[in-house]
Design an enzyme around this catalytic site. Structure first.
Site, PDB file in Angstrom:
ATOM      1  N   ASP A  69      -7.024   4.385  -4.456  1.00  0.00           N
ATOM      2  CA  ASP A  69      -7.684   4.274  -3.144  1.00  0.00           C
ATOM      3  C   ASP A  69      -8.282   5.663  -2.917  1.00  0.00           C
ATOM      4  OD1 ASP A  69      -7.911   2.423  -0.615  1.00  0.00           O
ATOM      5  OD2 ASP A  69      -7.326   4.349   0.213  1.00  0.00           O
TER       6      ASP A  69
ATOM      7  N   LYS B 209       0.858  -1.186   0.000  1.00  0.00           N
ATOM      8  CA  LYS B 209       0.000   0.000   0.000  1.00  0.00           C
ATOM      9  C   LYS B 209       0.890   1.230   0.000  1.00  0.00           C
ATOM     10  CE  LYS B 209      -4.404   1.163   0.265  1.00  0.00           C
ATOM     11  NZ  LYS B 209      -5.619   0.494  -0.237  1.00  0.00           N
TER      12      LYS B 209
HETATM   13  P1  NDP Z   1     -12.879   8.037  -2.709  1.00  0.00           P
HETATM   14  O1  NDP Z   1     -11.761   8.996  -2.542  1.00  0.00           O
HETATM   15  O2  NDP Z   1     -13.466   7.827  -4.047  1.00  0.00           O
HETATM   16  O3  NDP Z   1     -14.054   8.411  -1.697  1.00  0.00           O
HETATM   17  C1  NDP Z   1     -13.824   8.458  -0.323  1.00  0.00           C
HETATM   18  C2  NDP Z   1     -15.107   8.926   0.359  1.00  0.00           C
HETATM   19  O4  NDP Z   1     -14.945   8.794   1.767  1.00  0.00           O
HETATM   20  C3  NDP Z   1     -15.427  10.392   0.094  1.00  0.00           C
HETATM   21  O5  NDP Z   1     -16.799  10.580   0.150  1.00  0.00           O
HETATM   22  C4  NDP Z   1     -14.701  11.072   1.269  1.00  0.00           C
HETATM   23  O6  NDP Z   1     -15.255  12.327   1.597  1.00  0.00           O
HETATM   24  C5  NDP Z   1     -14.967  10.093   2.374  1.00  0.00           C
HETATM   25  N1  NDP Z   1     -13.875  10.202   3.365  1.00  0.00           N
HETATM   26  C6  NDP Z   1     -12.545  10.033   3.140  1.00  0.00           C
HETATM   27  N2  NDP Z   1     -11.848  10.256   4.260  1.00  0.00           N
HETATM   28  C7  NDP Z   1     -12.743  10.592   5.191  1.00  0.00           C
HETATM   29  C8  NDP Z   1     -12.631  10.924   6.560  1.00  0.00           C
HETATM   30  N3  NDP Z   1     -11.428  10.974   7.190  1.00  0.00           N
HETATM   31  N4  NDP Z   1     -13.791  11.178   7.240  1.00  0.00           N
HETATM   32  C9  NDP Z   1     -15.007  11.125   6.608  1.00  0.00           C
HETATM   33  N5  NDP Z   1     -15.158  10.816   5.314  1.00  0.00           N
HETATM   34  C10 NDP Z   1     -14.048  10.546   4.623  1.00  0.00           C
HETATM   35  O7  NDP Z   1     -12.330   6.646  -2.097  1.00  0.00           O
HETATM   36  P2  NDP Z   1     -12.871   5.174  -2.344  1.00  0.00           P
HETATM   37  O8  NDP Z   1     -14.341   5.179  -2.498  1.00  0.00           O
HETATM   38  O9  NDP Z   1     -12.014   4.557  -3.368  1.00  0.00           O
HETATM   39  O10 NDP Z   1     -12.476   4.485  -0.959  1.00  0.00           O
HETATM   40  C11 NDP Z   1     -13.369   4.426   0.161  1.00  0.00           C
HETATM   41  C12 NDP Z   1     -12.934   3.329   1.101  1.00  0.00           C
HETATM   42  O11 NDP Z   1     -12.931   2.073   0.403  1.00  0.00           O
HETATM   43  C13 NDP Z   1     -11.531   3.473   1.683  1.00  0.00           C
HETATM   44  O12 NDP Z   1     -11.503   2.943   2.992  1.00  0.00           O
HETATM   45  C14 NDP Z   1     -10.695   2.595   0.768  1.00  0.00           C
HETATM   46  O13 NDP Z   1      -9.505   2.139   1.398  1.00  0.00           O
HETATM   47  C15 NDP Z   1     -11.668   1.447   0.535  1.00  0.00           C
HETATM   48  N6  NDP Z   1     -11.386   0.639  -0.643  1.00  0.00           N
HETATM   49  C16 NDP Z   1     -11.367   1.198  -1.893  1.00  0.00           C
HETATM   50  C17 NDP Z   1     -11.111   0.410  -2.987  1.00  0.00           C
HETATM   51  C18 NDP Z   1     -11.177   0.945  -4.374  1.00  0.00           C
HETATM   52  O14 NDP Z   1     -11.117   0.144  -5.314  1.00  0.00           O
HETATM   53  N7  NDP Z   1     -11.339   2.231  -4.591  1.00  0.00           N
HETATM   54  C19 NDP Z   1     -10.771  -1.018  -2.841  1.00  0.00           C
HETATM   55  C20 NDP Z   1     -10.916  -1.529  -1.499  1.00  0.00           C
HETATM   56  C21 NDP Z   1     -11.182  -0.696  -0.456  1.00  0.00           C
HETATM   57  P3  NDP Z   1     -14.345  13.655   1.370  1.00  0.00           P
HETATM   58  O15 NDP Z   1     -14.325  13.826  -0.112  1.00  0.00           O
HETATM   59  O16 NDP Z   1     -15.061  14.723   2.093  1.00  0.00           O
HETATM   60  O17 NDP Z   1     -12.976  13.356   1.938  1.00  0.00           O
END
Ligand code: NDP
Length: 451
Positions: A169, A129
């Site tokens: 991510d 990662k």
């Molecule tokens: P994105 O960047 O597309 O979206 C992240 C979302 O989560 C946004 O709405 C963001 O809001 C919110 N968010 C991020 N950090 C925080 C925080 N500290 N507090 C509150 N809200 C938060 O990311 P993904 O959708 O790709 O990833 C989401 C989760 O899924 C993560 O945990 C990631 O590790 C996991 N994941 C993703 C994969 C992928 O293929 N993309 C694969 C496996 C797991 P804001 O814009 O306001 O920060």
């Protein structure tokens, strides 16, 4: 305490002593170690080969400086990491996170989880990662491009299709991967087709990769519901986040005729009692992926509730899918969900539930899907992207989606079977940790002490 429990406690103590400030990493390790106690008791080889000590220590951590110029010509210096955690079963594989909250502890916990998740997919991928404390929010396209180029200038020398294959991510989607592929090509004069996944369809990307984590989350939770004699149709679902995982979870749930009533970002959440239908979802896609705005605009446009600085777990729903970030669902929120009659919870995000929240769900008999298994569809489809790149070929949407469905079904069976074998039927947390662990531990032993 049994001898094995003492061994586990002593390894944990060393980990905490060495890196006392890495609470997220400790949390992830503790959960896996607790789960595998019966496996260690049954098979003393693991302790003899110091597997816990080895599996919790990354093979390599690379930390680097990322200097980049913004539009105004000001020079910024960010910190970058790549944690190459374990390559016993394949090249390191795992995403890159760009978010202001990124620390070494966050990248280490994510890398550690990735090792077991990748093992569960059945594909030959090790765990890694990376990321940076760069905050893409509010930055121009050109700012993001220059940052990605600066980041890849260093990362590029450490990766390769047989070494380490990063993906996206939080904060790293198709746009950022595109900029990094471009920089890698410029640096190496090598078309880095197999070096990053999550690429655009026109330059080596796989169909279904954007959808994969959200769809896979729903496929896994369909199996969890089925084991309880339930299905998604007509169920009310709360989702947190509004990024990649959340968006495609909504899309798949709409196809299954469930009703998704919440989405969020780090500023607050919206509650739409009518459900986020496909037309409203299109608005979210555009809002988040093109305009890069805040979820509050959904409430303004559709005249629904908006709760600033809150999380959606206070609403009465049948299923909850945390899809934002780590530790975003705590014990009191878990209790609220249980009191409101939740029947299943699936972790689309990585480690979104705190340990006490997980305890509450398990004790209440909620169908609880842990991140390692639930969101494994993302990396699995990255693995399929690597396969297609090696073949110099691409599969259709339907074919790739079918492979994803098959993988998620196999992950569910492996997890459910391991839980049952060790006397914890229905406890998918223990099942996922054990099933993921055994394959990696056995590969490490087979490859000798340095592996
Ligand atoms: P994105 O960047 O597309 O979206 C992240 C979302 O989560 C946004 O709405 C963001 O809001 C919110 N968010 C991020 N950090 C925080 C925080 N500290 N507090 C509150 N809200 C938060 O990311 P993904 O959708 O790709 O990833 C989401 C989760 O899924 C993560 O945990 C990631 O590790 C996991 N994941 C993703 C994969 C992928 O293929 N993309 C694969 C496996 C797991 P804001 O814009 O306001 O920060």
């Amino acid at each position: 305490m049994s001898n094995t429990e003492e061994y586990v406690a002593s390894v944990l103590k060393t980990i905490k002593r060495r890196d006392p400030n890495q609470s997220e990493f400790h949390q992830a390790v503790e959960e896996v170690f607790e789960s595998v106690v019966p496996v260690l008791e049954e098979n003393p080889t693991y302790e003899e080969h110091a597997i816990l000590e080895r599996i919790s220590e990354p093979e390599r951590i690379i930390q680097f400086r990322v200097p980049w110029y913004d539009d105004a010509g000001k020079l910024h210096v960010q910190r970058g990491w790549r944690v190459q955690f374990n390559s016993a079963i394949g090249p390191y594989k795992g995403g890159l996170r760009f978010h202001r909250t990124v620390t070494e502890s966050i990248i280490k916990f994510l890398g550690f989880e990735q090792v077991f998740k990748n093992s569960l997919t059945g594909l030959p991928m090790g765990g890694g990662k990376g990321g940076s404390d760069f905050d893409p929010k509010g930055k121009s396209n050109a700012d993001v491009m220059r940052f990605c180029q600066a980041f890849m200038s260093e990362l590029g020398r450490h990766i390769g299709q047989f070494t380490d294959v990063p993906a996206g991510d939080i904060g790293v989607g198709g746009r950022e991967i595109g900029f990094m592929v471009g920089q890698y090509r410029r640096m190496t004069n090598f078309h880095g087709t197999g070096v990053l996944t999550g690429k655009g369809i026109g330059f080596g990307g796989s169909l279904v990769r954007p959808e994969a984590t959200g769809y896979g989350t729903v496929y896994f939770m369909q199996a969890v519901l089925k084991a309880k004699g339930e299905r998604f149709k007509n169920k009310t679902v709360a989702i947190s986040g509004s990024g990649n995982v959340a968006q495609f979870a909504v899309q798949k749930l709409n196809q299954l005729r469930a009703k998704v009533v919440t989405l969020s970002d780090s500023s607050g959440y919206i509650y739409d009692s009518e459900g986020i239908d496909n037309e409203k979802l299109d608005f979210v896609f555009h809002l988040k992926n093109n305009r890069r705005g805040r979820i509050k605009e959904y409430a303004d446009k559709y005249g629904v509730e908006y709760h600033a600085s809150s999380r959606p777990w206070e609403k009465k729903v049948d299923v909850a899918l945390p899809c934002a970030t780590q530790n975003e669902l705590n014990g009191s929120e878990a209790q609220m969900l249980v009191d409101n009659g939740v029947i299943a919870v699936g972790e689309g995000a990585n480690m979104p539930s705190t340990p006490d929240a997980i305890d509450i769900f398990l004790k209440a008999g909620v169908g609880f899907g842990p991140a390692k298994a639930v969101n494994a569809g993302g990396v699995a489809t990255s693995g399929l992207e690597m396969s297609q790149n090696s073949l110099r070929y691409s599969w259709s949407f339907a074919e790739t989606d079918q492979r994803l469905k098959d993988i998620m079904s196999n992950v569910f069976s492996a997890v459910a079977d391991a839980a049952k074998k060790y006397g914890k039927e229905g406890n998918y947390v223990v099942g996922a940790n054990i099933a993921g662990f055994i394959k990696v531990a056995d590969a490490m032993i087979a490859q000798g002490q340095y592996a």
